[in-house]
Write a protein that holds these residues in place. Structure first.
Motif, PDB file in Angstrom:
ATOM      1  N   PRO A 120      11.436   5.797  -1.945  1.00 27.85           N
ATOM      2  CA  PRO A 120      11.601   6.810  -0.883  1.00 27.85           C
ATOM      3  C   PRO A 120      10.422   7.372  -0.899  1.00 27.85           C
ATOM      4  N   LEU A 121      10.121   7.832   0.617  1.00 25.62           N
ATOM      5  CA  LEU A 121       8.695   8.571   1.108  1.00 25.62           C
ATOM      6  C   LEU A 121       9.297   9.982   1.698  1.00 25.62           C
ATOM      7  N   TYR A 123       0.798  -1.205   0.044  1.00 24.62           N
ATOM      8  CA  TYR A 123      -0.039  -0.103   0.127  1.00 24.62           C
ATOM      9  C   TYR A 123       0.787   1.231   0.115  1.00 24.62           C
ATOM     10  N   LEU A 124       1.912   1.231   0.727  1.00 25.71           N
ATOM     11  CA  LEU A 124       2.770   2.345   0.898  1.00 25.71           C
ATOM     12  C   LEU A 124       3.378   2.604  -0.609  1.00 25.71           C
ATOM     13  N   ALA A 125       3.972   1.563  -1.337  1.00 24.37           N
ATOM     14  CA  ALA A 125       4.453   1.902  -2.783  1.00 24.37           C
ATOM     15  C   ALA A 125       3.484   2.269  -3.691  1.00 24.37           C
ATOM     16  N   ALA A 126       2.263   1.911  -3.371  1.00 19.55           N
ATOM     17  CA  ALA A 126       0.967   2.403  -4.349  1.00 19.55           C
ATOM     18  C   ALA A 126       0.782   3.748  -4.064  1.00 19.55           C
ATOM     19  N   GLY A 127       1.041   4.344  -3.094  1.00 16.50           N
ATOM     20  CA  GLY A 127       0.581   5.768  -2.651  1.00 16.50           C
ATOM     21  C   GLY A 127      -0.740   5.685  -1.927  1.00 16.50           C
ATOM     22  N   TYR A 178       3.163   9.242  11.608  1.00 19.87           N
ATOM     23  CA  TYR A 178       3.540  10.229  10.413  1.00 19.87           C
ATOM     24  C   TYR A 178       2.252  10.513   9.548  1.00 19.87           C
ATOM     25  N   ARG A 179       2.458  11.567   8.703  1.00 24.98           N
ATOM     26  CA  ARG A 179       1.797  11.734   7.791  1.00 24.98           C
ATOM     27  C   ARG A 179       2.497  11.559   6.328  1.00 24.98           C
ATOM     28  N   VAL A 180       1.908  10.765   5.424  1.00 24.78           N
ATOM     29  CA  VAL A 180       2.671  10.463   4.413  1.00 24.78           C
ATOM     30  C   VAL A 180       2.363  11.444   3.272  1.00 24.78           C
ATOM     31  N   LEU A 181       3.353  12.069   3.064  1.00 18.47           N
ATOM     32  CA  LEU A 181       3.370  13.407   2.015  1.00 18.47           C
ATOM     33  C   LEU A 181       3.561  12.849   0.495  1.00 18.47           C
ATOM     34  N   SER A 182       4.295  11.925   0.331  1.00 14.50           N
ATOM     35  CA  SER A 182       4.509  11.337  -1.045  1.00 14.50           C
ATOM     36  C   SER A 182       5.264  10.017  -1.002  1.00 14.50           C
ATOM     37  N   ARG A 215      10.390  -7.093   7.128  1.00 12.20           N
ATOM     38  CA  ARG A 215      10.720  -5.668   7.392  1.00 12.20           C
ATOM     39  C   ARG A 215       9.832  -4.565   6.651  1.00 12.20           C
ATOM     40  N   LEU A 216       9.428  -3.614   7.467  1.00 11.36           N
ATOM     41  CA  LEU A 216       8.683  -2.397   7.039  1.00 11.36           C
ATOM     42  C   LEU A 216       9.624  -1.639   6.004  1.00 11.36           C
ATOM     43  N   PHE A 217       9.005  -1.100   4.910  1.00  5.40           N
ATOM     44  CA  PHE A 217       9.603  -0.326   3.816  1.00  5.40           C
ATOM     45  C   PHE A 217      10.331  -1.057   2.810  1.00  5.40           C
ATOM     46  N   GLU A 218      10.422  -2.313   3.025  1.00  4.12           N
ATOM     47  CA  GLU A 218      11.305  -3.201   2.021  1.00  4.12           C
ATOM     48  C   GLU A 218      10.606  -3.301   0.613  1.00  4.12           C
ATOM     49  N   GLY A 219      11.373  -2.574  -0.172  1.00  3.07           N
ATOM     50  CA  GLY A 219      11.003  -2.429  -1.668  1.00  3.07           C
ATOM     51  C   GLY A 219      10.013  -1.345  -2.016  1.00  3.07           C
TER      52      GLY A 219
END
Length: 206
Positions: free
Chosen positions: A183-184, A153-157, A202-206, A176-180
């Motif tokens: 950069p955010l 979901y992070l990778a897809a924004g 954290y608020r995810v800005l991009s 691990r979190l953030f694997e693959g």
């Protein structure tokens, strides 16, 4: 165009080096080798050993209007898929809302005590989010883990807010979190230290 109705948040407990589970996960050891007995007792001790100190964060973890989780977070596959298995969470799961489980194994919806119903989604993260948003009716959707699912979901924004519960030890290997994840940019919204954990939002800005 991405539908942004309601916030998409996630809650995850991680070690200081970013792992949400150790190596050698099994049905008996759902969090693998975390330096405790393998049941997640060390990684998640903040929830159970000091619950009053962390009551707000514990309550917040199940306050969403709908949830998404990966198949491993629901439970292991027994053979191809054992329809008698109702997940790690027992007969009355803490969600009390619709839970959409990402899986490659189709299964009929599974209603549980307390208002939780598991829905098994086989057509990907976007489809699961669309169904969760519809079920949430404008309320928050929580991507509840594990780290592999959150990373997708992070990778897809698709994550608006990232709530991490960071415990003061390292695992060195595992999931691990953030694997693959590209950069955010993150904006720190809140931070609170407790005796066994530090809660950071954290608020995810991009």
């Amino acid at each position: 165009m991405i539908d942004r109705t309601g916030r998409v948040i996630c809650d995850l407990t991680v070690s200081a080096d970013g792992y949400s589970a150790g190596l050698d996960q099994t049905e008996e050891r759902p969090f693998g080798d975390d330096g405790g007995d393998g049941s997640g007792d060390k990684l998640h001790a903040w929830m159970f050993d000091t619950p009053d100190e962390n009551r707000a964060e514990v309550d917040q973890m199940t306050a969403a209007a709908a949830f998404i989780m990966g198949r491993n977070m629901f439970g292991p596959v027994r053979g191809a898929w054992d329809r008698r298995w109702n997940g790690w969470w027992g007969g009355n799961p803490p969600f009390h809302a619709p839970v959409f489980v990402l899986t490659h194994h189709a299964r009929e919806p599974q209603p549980m005590d307390g208002g939780t119903t598991y829905y098994f989604v086989t057509d990907g993260v976007a489809a699961a989010l669309a169904r969760a948003r519809a079920a949430a009716g404008g309320g928050e959707v929580s991507v509840h883990g594990g780290a592999t699912t959150i990373n997708q979901y992070l990778a897809a924004g698709l994550i608006d807010e990232l709530r991490l519960h960071i415990v003061p030890f390292t695992l060195g290997a595992g999931t691990r979190l953030f694997e693959g994840v590209p950069p955010l940019r993150l904006e720190q919204v809140t931070s609170r230290s407790a005796s066994l954990v530090t809660h950071v939002t954290y608020r995810v800005l991009s």
